[in-house]
Design a protein around this motif. Structure first.
Motif, PDB file in Angstrom:
ATOM      1  N   MET A   1      19.885 -19.185  86.701  1.00 28.04           N
ATOM      2  CA  MET A   1      21.000 -18.253  86.541  1.00 28.04           C
ATOM      3  C   MET A   1      20.789 -17.424  85.274  1.00 28.04           C
ATOM      4  SD  MET A   1      23.784 -19.156  88.692  1.00 28.04           S
ATOM      5  CE  MET A   1      25.254 -19.856  88.008  1.00 28.04           C
ATOM      6  N   TYR A   2      21.195 -16.196  85.342  1.00 34.40           N
ATOM      7  CA  TYR A   2      20.977 -15.280  84.231  1.00 34.40           C
ATOM      8  C   TYR A   2      22.264 -14.551  83.888  1.00 34.40           C
ATOM      9  CZ  TYR A   2      16.113 -16.209  84.962  1.00 34.40           C
ATOM     10  OH  TYR A   2      14.914 -16.855  85.078  1.00 34.40           O
ATOM     11  N   ARG A   3      22.461 -14.385  82.602  1.00 36.19           N
ATOM     12  CA  ARG A   3      23.632 -13.659  82.123  1.00 36.19           C
ATOM     13  C   ARG A   3      23.192 -12.219  81.841  1.00 36.19           C
ATOM     14  NH1 ARG A   3      28.438 -14.852  78.816  1.00 36.19           N
ATOM     15  NH2 ARG A   3      28.693 -13.213  77.276  1.00 36.19           N
ATOM     16  N   VAL A   4      23.855 -11.286  82.482  1.00 32.95           N
ATOM     17  CA  VAL A   4      23.518  -9.871  82.338  1.00 32.95           C
ATOM     18  C   VAL A   4      24.723  -9.181  81.697  1.00 32.95           C
ATOM     19  CG1 VAL A   4      22.947  -7.753  83.570  1.00 32.95           C
ATOM     20  CG2 VAL A   4      22.030  -9.936  84.363  1.00 32.95           C
ATOM     21  N   GLU A   5      24.494  -8.587  80.535  1.00 34.87           N
ATOM     22  CA  GLU A   5      25.578  -7.882  79.841  1.00 34.87           C
ATOM     23  C   GLU A   5      25.285  -6.389  79.823  1.00 34.87           C
ATOM     24  OE1 GLU A   5      26.557 -11.297  76.540  1.00 34.87           O
ATOM     25  OE2 GLU A   5      27.103  -9.211  76.116  1.00 34.87           O
ATOM     26  N   LEU A   6      26.289  -5.636  80.122  1.00 37.77           N
ATOM     27  CA  LEU A   6      26.163  -4.182  80.124  1.00 37.77           C
ATOM     28  C   LEU A   6      27.200  -3.630  79.139  1.00 37.77           C
ATOM     29  CD1 LEU A   6      25.902  -2.137  83.414  1.00 37.77           C
ATOM     30  CD2 LEU A   6      26.726  -1.181  81.290  1.00 37.77           C
ATOM     31  N   ASP A   7      26.713  -3.007  78.094  1.00 36.93           N
ATOM     32  CA  ASP A   7      27.582  -2.432  77.065  1.00 36.93           C
ATOM     33  C   ASP A   7      27.984  -1.035  77.518  1.00 36.93           C
ATOM     34  OD1 ASP A   7      28.706  -1.203  74.890  1.00 36.93           O
ATOM     35  OD2 ASP A   7      27.199  -1.915  73.456  1.00 36.93           O
ATOM     36  N   ARG A   8      29.204  -0.897  77.978  1.00 37.40           N
ATOM     37  CA  ARG A   8      29.635   0.372  78.557  1.00 37.40           C
ATOM     38  C   ARG A   8      29.983   1.414  77.488  1.00 37.40           C
ATOM     39  NH1 ARG A   8      31.644   0.807  83.602  1.00 37.40           N
ATOM     40  NH2 ARG A   8      33.667   1.505  82.844  1.00 37.40           N
ATOM     41  N   VAL A   9      30.047   0.991  76.221  1.00 37.45           N
ATOM     42  CA  VAL A   9      30.207   1.962  75.135  1.00 37.45           C
ATOM     43  C   VAL A   9      28.861   2.658  74.887  1.00 37.45           C
ATOM     44  CG1 VAL A   9      30.781   2.262  72.701  1.00 37.45           C
ATOM     45  CG2 VAL A   9      32.080   0.632  74.110  1.00 37.45           C
ATOM     46  N   ALA A  10      27.791   1.876  74.960  1.00 36.60           N
ATOM     47  CA  ALA A  10      26.445   2.437  74.764  1.00 36.60           C
ATOM     48  C   ALA A  10      25.964   3.205  75.992  1.00 36.60           C
ATOM     49  CB  ALA A  10      25.459   1.313  74.434  1.00 36.60           C
ATOM     50  N   CYS A  11      26.394   2.788  77.177  1.00 36.96           N
ATOM     51  CA  CYS A  11      25.950   3.427  78.431  1.00 36.96           C
ATOM     52  C   CYS A  11      26.338   4.899  78.448  1.00 36.96           C
ATOM     53  CB  CYS A  11      26.599   2.705  79.618  1.00 36.96           C
ATOM     54  SG  CYS A  11      26.320   3.505  81.213  1.00 36.96           S
ATOM     55  N   ASP A  12      25.372   5.748  78.809  1.00 34.02           N
ATOM     56  CA  ASP A  12      25.699   7.173  78.887  1.00 34.02           C
ATOM     57  C   ASP A  12      25.450   7.750  80.275  1.00 34.02           C
ATOM     58  OD1 ASP A  12      23.016   7.201  78.906  1.00 34.02           O
ATOM     59  OD2 ASP A  12      22.754   8.248  76.999  1.00 34.02           O
ATOM     60  N   GLY A  13      25.381   6.883  81.267  1.00 33.80           N
ATOM     61  CA  GLY A  13      25.357   7.365  82.649  1.00 33.80           C
ATOM     62  C   GLY A  13      24.076   8.048  83.063  1.00 33.80           C
ATOM     63  N   ILE A  14      22.954   7.625  82.504  1.00 34.54           N
ATOM     64  CA  ILE A  14      21.663   8.200  82.900  1.00 34.54           C
ATOM     65  C   ILE A  14      21.234   7.650  84.262  1.00 34.54           C
ATOM     66  CG2 ILE A  14      19.219   8.366  82.263  1.00 34.54           C
ATOM     67  CD1 ILE A  14      20.259   7.949  79.305  1.00 34.54           C
ATOM     68  N   PHE A  15      21.623   6.423  84.531  1.00 34.27           N
ATOM     69  CA  PHE A  15      21.377   5.725  85.807  1.00 34.27           C
ATOM     70  C   PHE A  15      19.924   5.410  86.082  1.00 34.27           C
ATOM     71  CE2 PHE A  15      25.527   7.847  86.734  1.00 34.27           C
ATOM     72  CZ  PHE A  15      26.255   6.704  86.434  1.00 34.27           C
ATOM     73  N   ALA A  16      19.148   5.212  85.013  1.00 31.09           N
ATOM     74  CA  ALA A  16      17.807   4.651  85.201  1.00 31.09           C
ATOM     75  C   ALA A  16      17.907   3.234  85.767  1.00 31.09           C
ATOM     76  CB  ALA A  16      17.056   4.629  83.874  1.00 31.09           C
ATOM     77  N   CYS A  17      18.999   2.557  85.481  1.00 32.60           N
ATOM     78  CA  CYS A  17      19.153   1.166  85.956  1.00 32.60           C
ATOM     79  C   CYS A  17      19.342   1.114  87.471  1.00 32.60           C
ATOM     80  CB  CYS A  17      20.315   0.487  85.246  1.00 32.60           C
ATOM     81  SG  CYS A  17      21.891   1.355  85.363  1.00 32.60           S
ATOM     82  N   LEU A  18      20.077   2.068  88.022  1.00 30.52           N
ATOM     83  CA  LEU A  18      20.431   2.009  89.449  1.00 30.52           C
ATOM     84  C   LEU A  18      19.213   2.052  90.355  1.00 30.52           C
ATOM     85  CD1 LEU A  18      23.238   2.615  88.225  1.00 30.52           C
ATOM     86  CD2 LEU A  18      23.629   4.170  90.130  1.00 30.52           C
ATOM     87  N   VAL A  19      18.200   2.799  89.949  1.00 31.24           N
ATOM     88  CA  VAL A  19      17.023   2.932  90.801  1.00 31.24           C
ATOM     89  C   VAL A  19      16.077   1.744  90.652  1.00 31.24           C
ATOM     90  CG1 VAL A  19      17.157   5.438  90.893  1.00 31.24           C
ATOM     91  CG2 VAL A  19      15.765   4.339  89.115  1.00 31.24           C
ATOM     92  N   ARG A  20      16.340   0.886  89.674  1.00 31.72           N
ATOM     93  CA  ARG A  20      15.466  -0.279  89.466  1.00 31.72           C
ATOM     94  C   ARG A  20      16.074  -1.581  89.956  1.00 31.72           C
ATOM     95  NH1 ARG A  20      14.299   3.617  85.938  1.00 31.72           N
ATOM     96  NH2 ARG A  20      12.099   3.963  85.458  1.00 31.72           N
TER      97      ARG A  20
END
Ligand code: SF4
Length: 81
Positions: A1-20
């Protein structure tokens, strides 16, 4: 099991993550979040500033998404039992 944290203050909506890693999705505000219905997602806790999710199984895609995120908004680490 893995803990995945996404800092939405730092996120700027580039969406490089979505394609990966398809577990990351765009939300109604134009920032990234985690799809609680996606395969391999055990739990998702979401606030305006942060998403904390637990992933099961293979996390290679999530690790790729984290390394591709320009502001470094995603962290992936092994969850403590
Ligand atoms: S790649 Fe990073 S900055 Fe871009 S949407 Fe995903 S989490 Fe946000």
């Amino acid at each position: 099991m893995y803990r995945v944290e996404l800092d939405r203050v730092a996120c700027d909506g580039i969406f490089a993550c979505l394609v990966r890693d398809e577990r990351f999705v765009e939300d109604e505000t134009g920032l990234a979040t985690v799809d609680p219905e996606a395969e391999g997602v055990v739990s998702v806790d979401r606030t305006d500033d942060r998403v904390v999710a637990t992933f099961d199984g293979d996390v290679d895609d999530a690790t790729l998404a984290a390394s591709a995120c320009p502001p470094g908004a995603i962290t992936v680490r092994e969850a403590e039992e």
